[in-house]
Design an enzyme around this catalytic site. Structure first.
Site, short mmCIF file in Angstrom:
data_model
loop_
_atom_site.label_atom_id
_atom_site.label_comp_id
_atom_site.label_asym_id
_atom_site.label_seq_id
_atom_site.Cartn_x
_atom_site.Cartn_y
_atom_site.Cartn_z
N ALA A 21 -0.10 4.71 -5.18
CA ALA A 21 -0.49 6.07 -4.75
C ALA A 21 -1.09 6.84 -5.91
CB ALA A 21 0.72 6.80 -4.21
N ARG A 74 -12.70 11.91 -2.59
CA ARG A 74 -13.57 12.04 -1.41
C ARG A 74 -12.95 12.86 -0.28
NH1 ARG A 74 -15.03 5.97 -0.33
NH2 ARG A 74 -13.33 5.65 -1.79
N GLN A 86 1.31 5.80 -13.56
CA GLN A 86 0.24 4.98 -14.14
C GLN A 86 -0.64 5.95 -14.94
OE1 GLN A 86 -2.80 3.63 -11.45
NE2 GLN A 86 -3.41 1.94 -12.79
N THR A 103 -6.06 -1.90 -9.75
CA THR A 103 -4.85 -2.15 -8.93
C THR A 103 -3.83 -3.03 -9.65
OG1 THR A 103 -6.21 -3.82 -7.80
CG2 THR A 103 -5.84 -1.75 -6.65
N GLU A 163 -14.14 -9.57 -5.22
CA GLU A 163 -14.44 -8.17 -4.90
C GLU A 163 -15.92 -8.05 -4.51
OE1 GLU A 163 -12.23 -5.39 -4.69
OE2 GLU A 163 -11.20 -7.28 -4.43
N LYS A 168 12.11 29.17 21.87
CA LYS A 168 12.37 28.78 20.48
C LYS A 168 13.85 28.90 20.19
CE LYS A 168 12.94 31.25 17.28
NZ LYS A 168 13.22 32.12 16.15
N ASN A 198 18.89 32.26 36.04
CA ASN A 198 17.50 32.45 36.41
C ASN A 198 16.93 33.61 35.59
OD1 ASN A 198 15.08 33.16 37.70
ND2 ASN A 198 15.80 32.31 39.63
N ASN A 217 14.50 39.25 19.65
CA ASN A 217 15.42 38.56 18.72
C ASN A 217 15.31 39.04 17.28
OD1 ASN A 217 12.81 37.47 18.59
ND2 ASN A 217 13.56 35.55 17.73
C1 UD1 Z 1 -8.96 -2.80 -2.97
C2 UD1 Z 1 -8.96 -4.32 -3.19
C3 UD1 Z 1 -9.91 -4.96 -2.18
C4 UD1 Z 1 -9.47 -4.59 -0.77
C5 UD1 Z 1 -9.39 -3.09 -0.61
C6 UD1 Z 1 -8.74 -2.75 0.71
C7 UD1 Z 1 -8.59 -4.69 -5.58
C8 UD1 Z 1 -9.24 -5.00 -6.86
N1 UD1 Z 1 -9.41 -4.58 -4.53
O1 UD1 Z 1 -10.26 -2.34 -3.27
O2 UD1 Z 1 -9.89 -6.35 -2.33
O3 UD1 Z 1 -10.37 -5.14 0.17
O4 UD1 Z 1 -8.57 -2.51 -1.65
O5 UD1 Z 1 -8.81 -1.38 0.94
O6 UD1 Z 1 -7.40 -4.57 -5.51
N2 UD1 Z 1 -4.92 2.50 -7.18
C9 UD1 Z 1 -4.05 2.90 -8.16
N3 UD1 Z 1 -4.41 2.80 -9.46
C10 UD1 Z 1 -5.60 2.30 -9.85
C11 UD1 Z 1 -6.49 1.89 -8.84
C12 UD1 Z 1 -6.13 1.99 -7.54
O7 UD1 Z 1 -2.95 3.37 -7.83
O8 UD1 Z 1 -5.83 2.22 -11.06
C13 UD1 Z 1 -4.53 2.60 -5.77
C14 UD1 Z 1 -5.40 3.54 -4.97
O9 UD1 Z 1 -4.84 4.82 -4.92
C15 UD1 Z 1 -5.39 2.91 -3.60
C16 UD1 Z 1 -5.24 1.43 -3.90
O10 UD1 Z 1 -4.70 1.34 -5.20
O11 UD1 Z 1 -4.28 3.31 -2.85
C17 UD1 Z 1 -6.55 0.66 -3.82
O12 UD1 Z 1 -7.47 1.13 -4.76
P1 UD1 Z 1 -9.01 1.30 -4.47
O13 UD1 Z 1 -9.67 1.80 -5.70
O14 UD1 Z 1 -9.22 2.04 -3.22
O15 UD1 Z 1 -9.42 -0.23 -4.27
P2 UD1 Z 1 -10.66 -0.78 -3.48
O16 UD1 Z 1 -11.85 -0.77 -4.38
O17 UD1 Z 1 -10.77 -0.12 -2.18
#
Ligand code: UD1
Ligand code: MG
Length: 452
Positions: free
Chosen positions: A10, A16, A76, A82, A157, A336, A362, A371
């Site tokens: 998260a 966006r 993080q 990821t 990817e 309520k 009734n 209230n």
């Molecule tokens: C990722 C996957 C991709 C998959 C897609 C599905 C990888 C490299 N790619 O791509 O294969 O098809 O999701 O939606 O894993 N996040 C962090 N810290 C970071 C980066 C991301 O917490 O440093 C979290 C983001 O908040 C999100 C999730 O990880 O919840 C995925 O990150 P995002 O950047 O959306 O990955 P995608 O490029 O969509």
């Protein structure tokens, strides 16, 4: 059974969404996406859920701490990808030797049955397992590349894919499972030599294969793994949730004339043979017992409806509305924080807030429970079988005993005892012939003014 844990990612910024509220705290079906993911981890029987959050997202940190406990919230510090995000969970998983599933907090609708397959694949001998889906438009998703045996060979990817690989429509949902000691070990080997310069979690598959471990792919429907990055996708996820909730209600024995116009929350509970007319909204916290009817254009939230009760059309049930069996709430009635006994009726144009209404009482048209005095809320207690005449105001705190009557148009400020009549309005006077005399006088005046 092997112990299970979940790592929920998260830490994304969610730019966006163009929102002051962090993305994962936006709701689908009346529940924050982060809570959906935590609930999924619970359903999967995870003993521990670790949430990885960004360093500046204090709202997400607080929400996560409330859900999983502060010691399971990991920060993080730099969003390096990821794999780096999962690594950030390591301190909370120190010494854990069971299986871990990685879930994204912005993918709220994954059914437990789909994610469960990822754990099962590990039991069946896979080192790593990934939940995939066939995408209508694979676009930016990671592609799942399989070997001749149908097992997963690697994940590529989108930005790194060759044109052959781009043509693959089996895509990565982001859900991945492995034994934590293995996952933690493989994470150390992940590099950032790729198109985005990020540490990809998806590299774990290729790395596992290099150790001759099997990588399995399990699949689910695309609509189950809708990721939310924008308001439009939030609306899509909401629509997908609504479709699912309507289908679930109907298969559990609920009838709806126009299901596409009925809106559910994540926790809406409707009994067997409940009938829901068009354009009804169920906010969070609603339970409706068997055979009740919810009529068109009603809005319910935090309410309990008894069996065979009749609500609406155009009724509003707010939190704490507790309707007993066979209660009737009619049009333009707001309830309520009031408990209504079996068979009680509030049929037209009333506000009843804070109190109780006994069985078979009734409440006439246009009755108001006053209230609030501008500072505090007070209770109005109406006994069983009481009859409150139309257009009466009951000024709380006040009680009307069992079986008592209140004359129409009364403003009741003092308690009325059981079986009594309470009337509080000016006495009626009648002047015989007054209207005729008045009209004659006025007609004469008008005629003389015209002549002038
Ligand atoms: C990722 C996957 C991709 C998959 C897609 C599905 C990888 C490299 N790619 O791509 O294969 O098809 O999701 O939606 O894993 N996040 C962090 N810290 C970071 C980066 C991301 O917490 O440093 C979290 C983001 O908040 C999100 C999730 O990880 O919840 C995925 O990150 P995002 O950047 O959306 O990955 P995608 O490029 O969509
Ligand atoms: Mg994404």
């Amino acid at each position: 059974m092997t112990a299970r844990a979940a790592v929920v990612l998260a830490a994304g910024k969610g730019t966006r969404m163009k929102s002051d509220l962090p993305k994962v705290l936006h709701s689908v079906g009346g529940r924050a996406m982060l809570s959906w993911t935590q609930a999924l981890a619970d359903e999967l029987g995870c003993d521990q859920t670790v949430v990885v959050v960004g360093p500046e997202a204090s709202e997400v940190q607080d929400a996560a701490a409330e859900l999983v406990g502060a010691k399971n919230v990991c920060i993080q510090h730099n969003q390096l990808g990821t794999a780096d995000a999962v690594k950030a969970a390591a301190p909370a998983l120190e010494g854990f030797t069971g299986d871990v599933i990685v879930l994204y907090a912005d993918t709220p609708l994954i059914p437990a049955s789909a994610a469960e397959q990822a754990f099962e694949a590990l039991t069946d001998g896979a080192g790593v397992s990934v939940l995939g889906f066939y995408a209508r438009e694979p676009g930016g998703y990671g592609r799942l590349i399989r070997n001749s045996a149908g097992d997963l060979d690697r994940i590529v990817e989108a930005k790194d894919a060759s044109s052959d690989e781009s043509a693959v429509d089996l895509c990565n949902s982001g859900v991945m499972a492995a034994a934590w000691p293995l996952m933690a070990n493989l994470l150390e080997e992940v590099g950032d030599d790729n198109a985005k310069g990020e540490y990809y979690l998806t590299d774990l598959v290729g790395l596992a294969r290099r150790r001759d471990l099997r990588a399995a792919v399990v699949t689910c429907e695309e609509r189950d793994v809708l990721g939310v990055n924008s308001r439009a996708q939030l609306a899509e996820a909401e629509a997908a949730f609504q479709v699912r909730a309507r289908e679930a209600a109907m298969s559990a024995g609920v009838s709806m004339a126009a299901p596409e116009t009925v809106y559910f929350s994540w926790d809406t509970k409707l009994g067997r043979d409940v009938y829901v007319e068009p354009n009804v909204v169920f906010g969070p916290g609603v339970t409706v017992a068997d055979k009740a009817r919810i009529k068109a254009f009603s809005h319910l939230e935090g309410a309990t409806v008894g069996s065979s009760a009749d609500v609406g059309p155009f009724a509003r049930l707010r939190p704490g509305a507790q309707l007993g069996d066979a209660v009737k709430i009619g049009n333009f009635v707001e309830v309520k924080n009031v408990t209504l006994g079996e068979g009680a009726k509030v049929n037209h144009l009333s506000y009843v807030g804070d109190g109780s209404i006994g069985a078979d009482a009734n409440i006439g048209a246009g009755v108001i429970f006053c209230n609030y005095d501008g500072f505090f809320k007070h209770q109005t207690l109406v006994g069983a079988g009481a009859f409150i005449g139309s257009n009466s105001a009951l000024v709380a705190p006040v009680s009307v005993g069992d079986g008592a009557y209140i004359g129409s148009g009364s403003v009741i400020t003092k308690d009325v005892e059981a079986d009594a009549l309470g009337v509080a309005r000016a006495k009626q006077v009648e002047r015989k012939g007054w209207a005729r005399a008045f009209k004659d006088k006025m007609a004469k005046r008008k005629a003389s003014e015209k002549k002038d």
